[in-house]
Design a protein around this motif. Structure first.
Motif, PDB file in Angstrom:
ATOM      1  N   ASP A 199      -2.017  15.397   0.034  1.00 42.56           N
ATOM      2  CA  ASP A 199      -3.243  14.884  -0.584  1.00 42.56           C
ATOM      3  C   ASP A 199      -4.332  15.949  -0.587  1.00 42.56           C
ATOM      4  O   ASP A 199      -5.097  16.076  -1.555  1.00 42.56           O
ATOM      5  CB  ASP A 199      -3.731  13.631   0.145  1.00 42.56           C
ATOM      6  CG  ASP A 199      -2.875  12.409  -0.156  1.00 42.56           C
ATOM      7  OD1 ASP A 199      -2.131  12.441  -1.151  1.00 42.56           O
ATOM      8  OD2 ASP A 199      -2.958  11.423   0.596  1.00 42.56           O
ATOM      9  N   ALA A 252      -6.649   4.861  -3.081  1.00 41.18           N
ATOM     10  CA  ALA A 252      -6.450   6.300  -3.176  1.00 41.18           C
ATOM     11  C   ALA A 252      -7.197   6.996  -2.061  1.00 41.18           C
ATOM     12  O   ALA A 252      -8.034   6.398  -1.384  1.00 41.18           O
ATOM     13  CB  ALA A 252      -6.922   6.805  -4.530  1.00 41.18           C
ATOM     14  N   GLY A 340      -3.921  10.749  -4.432  1.00 38.54           N
ATOM     15  CA  GLY A 340      -3.373   9.928  -3.352  1.00 38.54           C
ATOM     16  C   GLY A 340      -3.298   8.465  -3.719  1.00 38.54           C
ATOM     17  O   GLY A 340      -3.489   7.591  -2.862  1.00 38.54           O
ATOM     18  N   SER A 342      -2.008   4.966  -4.138  1.00 40.70           N
ATOM     19  CA  SER A 342      -0.960   4.260  -3.398  1.00 40.70           C
ATOM     20  C   SER A 342       0.012   3.581  -4.352  1.00 40.70           C
ATOM     21  O   SER A 342      -0.309   3.299  -5.507  1.00 40.70           O
ATOM     22  CB  SER A 342      -1.583   3.219  -2.470  1.00 40.70           C
ATOM     23  OG  SER A 342      -2.339   2.281  -3.221  1.00 40.70           O
ATOM     24  N   ARG A 343       1.194   3.304  -3.861  1.00 37.73           N
ATOM     25  CA  ARG A 343       2.225   2.713  -4.719  1.00 37.73           C
ATOM     26  C   ARG A 343       1.816   1.360  -5.256  1.00 37.73           C
ATOM     27  O   ARG A 343       2.056   1.040  -6.421  1.00 37.73           O
ATOM     28  CB  ARG A 343       3.535   2.592  -3.936  1.00 37.73           C
ATOM     29  CG  ARG A 343       4.218   3.921  -3.660  1.00 37.73           C
ATOM     30  CD  ARG A 343       5.558   3.703  -2.972  1.00 37.73           C
ATOM     31  NE  ARG A 343       6.243   4.971  -2.738  1.00 37.73           N
ATOM     32  CZ  ARG A 343       7.420   5.072  -2.148  1.00 37.73           C
ATOM     33  NH1 ARG A 343       8.053   3.974  -1.733  1.00 37.73           N
ATOM     34  NH2 ARG A 343       7.986   6.263  -1.981  1.00 37.73           N
ATOM     35  N   SER A 346      -0.544   1.921  -8.256  1.00 39.11           N
ATOM     36  CA  SER A 346      -0.258   2.939  -9.272  1.00 39.11           C
ATOM     37  C   SER A 346      -0.227   2.393 -10.692  1.00 39.11           C
ATOM     38  O   SER A 346      -0.575   3.091 -11.644  1.00 39.11           O
ATOM     39  CB  SER A 346       1.070   3.634  -8.961  1.00 39.11           C
ATOM     40  OG  SER A 346       2.131   2.686  -8.955  1.00 39.11           O
ATOM     41  N   GLU A 371       2.993  11.172 -10.085  1.00 47.79           N
ATOM     42  CA  GLU A 371       3.117  10.491  -8.803  1.00 47.79           C
ATOM     43  C   GLU A 371       1.872  10.711  -7.946  1.00 47.79           C
ATOM     44  O   GLU A 371       1.520  11.835  -7.624  1.00 47.79           O
ATOM     45  CB  GLU A 371       4.352  11.001  -8.059  1.00 47.79           C
ATOM     46  CG  GLU A 371       4.636  10.239  -6.781  1.00 47.79           C
ATOM     47  CD  GLU A 371       5.886  10.731  -6.086  1.00 47.79           C
ATOM     48  OE1 GLU A 371       6.252  10.140  -5.053  1.00 47.79           O
ATOM     49  OE2 GLU A 371       6.501  11.696  -6.565  1.00 47.79           O
ATOM     50  N   ARG A 372       1.183   9.616  -7.622  1.00 48.05           N
ATOM     51  CA  ARG A 372       0.004   9.617  -6.747  1.00 48.05           C
ATOM     52  C   ARG A 372      -1.229  10.296  -7.332  1.00 48.05           C
ATOM     53  O   ARG A 372      -2.197  10.529  -6.625  1.00 48.05           O
ATOM     54  CB  ARG A 372       0.348  10.226  -5.379  1.00 48.05           C
ATOM     55  CG  ARG A 372       1.338   9.391  -4.581  1.00 48.05           C
ATOM     56  CD  ARG A 372       1.737  10.055  -3.283  1.00 48.05           C
ATOM     57  NE  ARG A 372       0.601  10.333  -2.412  1.00 48.05           N
ATOM     58  CZ  ARG A 372      -0.011   9.420  -1.643  1.00 48.05           C
ATOM     59  NH1 ARG A 372       0.396   8.156  -1.672  1.00 48.05           N
ATOM     60  NH2 ARG A 372      -1.010   9.762  -0.871  1.00 48.05           N
ATOM     61  N   LYS A 373      -1.222  10.634  -8.643  1.00 44.66           N
ATOM     62  CA  LYS A 373      -2.387  11.258  -9.258  1.00 44.66           C
ATOM     63  C   LYS A 373      -2.630  10.706 -10.655  1.00 44.66           C
ATOM     64  O   LYS A 373      -1.689  10.434 -11.390  1.00 44.66           O
ATOM     65  CB  LYS A 373      -2.203  12.777  -9.367  1.00 44.66           C
ATOM     66  CG  LYS A 373      -2.180  13.524  -8.054  1.00 44.66           C
ATOM     67  CD  LYS A 373      -1.988  15.016  -8.273  1.00 44.66           C
ATOM     68  CE  LYS A 373      -0.580  15.329  -8.721  1.00 44.66           C
ATOM     69  NZ  LYS A 373      -0.334  16.784  -8.830  1.00 44.66           N
TER      70      LYS A 373
END
Length: 405
Positions: A199, A252, A340, A342-343, A346, A371-373
């Motif tokens: 992150d 996030a 960051g 989170s799932r 997303s 993924e994560r952004k």
């Protein structure tokens, strides 16, 4: 007794009074029984002033000569700190990059550290001295002075910590840690007590200026424990490491932003087949690019405006092998990135961002999710409005509960 590497940025050593305060902080740690290696940047805006002088002589100065010039900034700060420590009775020695054994490749202005010859540093430590090392610089195989690029002192400190097996590397700056957004732009931003390497790397690559991306990459690869804290207070900072638990209910980790962004548009039949090659070649040329496909024949990606000409020239040279027909550029944008993610959030975050920007009448010119952004490009003059609104909307303001609809 632990070996600790400390790094102080230009603001932290921006005046004689601040250098004396750094000396006191170093002595306090030394008196507690620790061994210290201290890495310094140049004082304040010294590097900018030296570059300005060079360009008054020549608009395109020789890269070797420029490295020779700008490396003197750190030599001033390390010598002054050594004097300050010795005046207080603390044994200290100041070393330039080449004296400290920092060996790099031959790329002037953006060199990478290859390895260290630590004998001299270790010898001084065994003698009970505080070792003060000039950040941002090294020497290549031909004995030429090289510099590591902007933010290179962070990389010097982390790489030294890894090479010496230090217990931790403390990065001292003008903020008290890593925040959920730039606290100068978002007064309600929260300081994070801890953040993962990944992150932190994403935030750094997408505009957060607290750590240089290369230093975070080095820390993650070499398992260096980092602490980011202020040189102007005793407040606890932010821990950066691998053993940071995932956030429970948060959407996030934070928001990063970059100003002065240009967007390049590349059109060509079946350009989608060459996207990995295009972005990979750009990265090898030193231009970071996250590409977005629009159908099969249109590709877009943002670059820092200062890198626009370099990116455009590189693409034109590669036009035949990349197989595109047209290229256009748009300027005057900023990029805002949520890091960051989170799932559980997303799938909801992009909708929340688009809805909020529409309500504020802020047009989104470019959108990218990985993924994560999540990143968006928008008119530069509206970046403050967008960052503050998204920070609040996504529950990142201090005291707020995270709520994504």
């Amino acid at each position: 007794m632990a070996l600790i590497v400390q790094k102080y940025g230009g603001t932290s050593v921006g005046s004689i009074d601040r250098i004396r305060k750094v000396a006191k902080r170093v002595m306090d740690k030394r008196n507690a029984g620790h061994q210290l290696v201290v890495v310094l940047s140049a004082m304040g805006k010294t590097t900018d002033e030296l570059v300005k002088l060079a360009k008054e002589i020549s608009p395109h100065p020789d890269e070797r000569d420029l490295d020779m010039l700008v490396s003197t900034g750190e030599q001033v700060s390390i010598a002054l700190l050594s004097m300050a420590l010795q005046r207080e009775g603390c044994r200290a020695v100041a070393l330039t990059g080449w004296q400290a054994g920092i060996l790099t490749d031959c790329c002037h202005g953006d060199a990478r550290i290859r390895h260290f010859e630590n004998n001299r540093i270790c010898g001084h430590l065994q003698e009970g001295k505080v070792v003060i090392v000039a950040g941002f610089q090294g020497v290549d195989e031909h004995g030429e002075i090289t510099t590591l690029g902007r933010g290179g002192s962070d990389t010097s400190a982390v790489a030294l910590a890894a090479s010496l097996g230090a217990e931790r590397c403390e990065i001292y700056t003008d903020v008290t840690g890593v925040f959920t957004a730039d606290p100068r732009l978002v007064p309600t931003a929260q300081k994070l007590s801890a953040i993962s390497y990944q992150d932190m790397l994403d935030l750094a690559q997408l505009g957060a200026g607290v750590l240089h991306p290369r230093s975070v990459e080095t820390a993650r690869k070499r398992h260096v424990r980092l602490v980011v804290r202020s040189s102007f207070s005793d407040e606890e900072g932010t821990y950066v490491g691998a053993d940071v638990p995932a956030q429970a209910e948060s959407v996030a980790r934070g928001i990063a932003h970059q100003e002065q962004i240009s967007i390049l548009w590349v059109k060509g039949r079946e350009i989608h087949r060459r996207t990995p090659m295009l972005t990979g070649n750009l990265r090898e040329a030193g231009v970071m690019a996250n590409a977005v496909l629009h159908g099969t024949d249109l590709l877009s990606f943002p670059v820092a405006t200062e890198q626009h000409k370099k990116a455009a020239a590189f693409l034109q040279e590669q036009q035949e092998s990349l197989g595109f027909d047209e290229m256009e550029a748009e300027h005057g944008f900023a990029m805002v990135s949520l890091v960051g993610v989170s799932r559980h959030a997303s799938s909801k975050v992009p909708k929340t961002i688009k809805r909020k920007m529409k309500a504020l009448q802020v047009p989104i010119r470019w959108f990218h999710q990985s993924e994560r952004k999540v990143s968006i490009a928008l008119p530069a003059e509206q970046v403050k409005t967008a960052v503050r609104a998204l920070h609040r909307e996504l529950g990142l303001d201090a005291g707020e509960k995270l709520a994504v609809k």
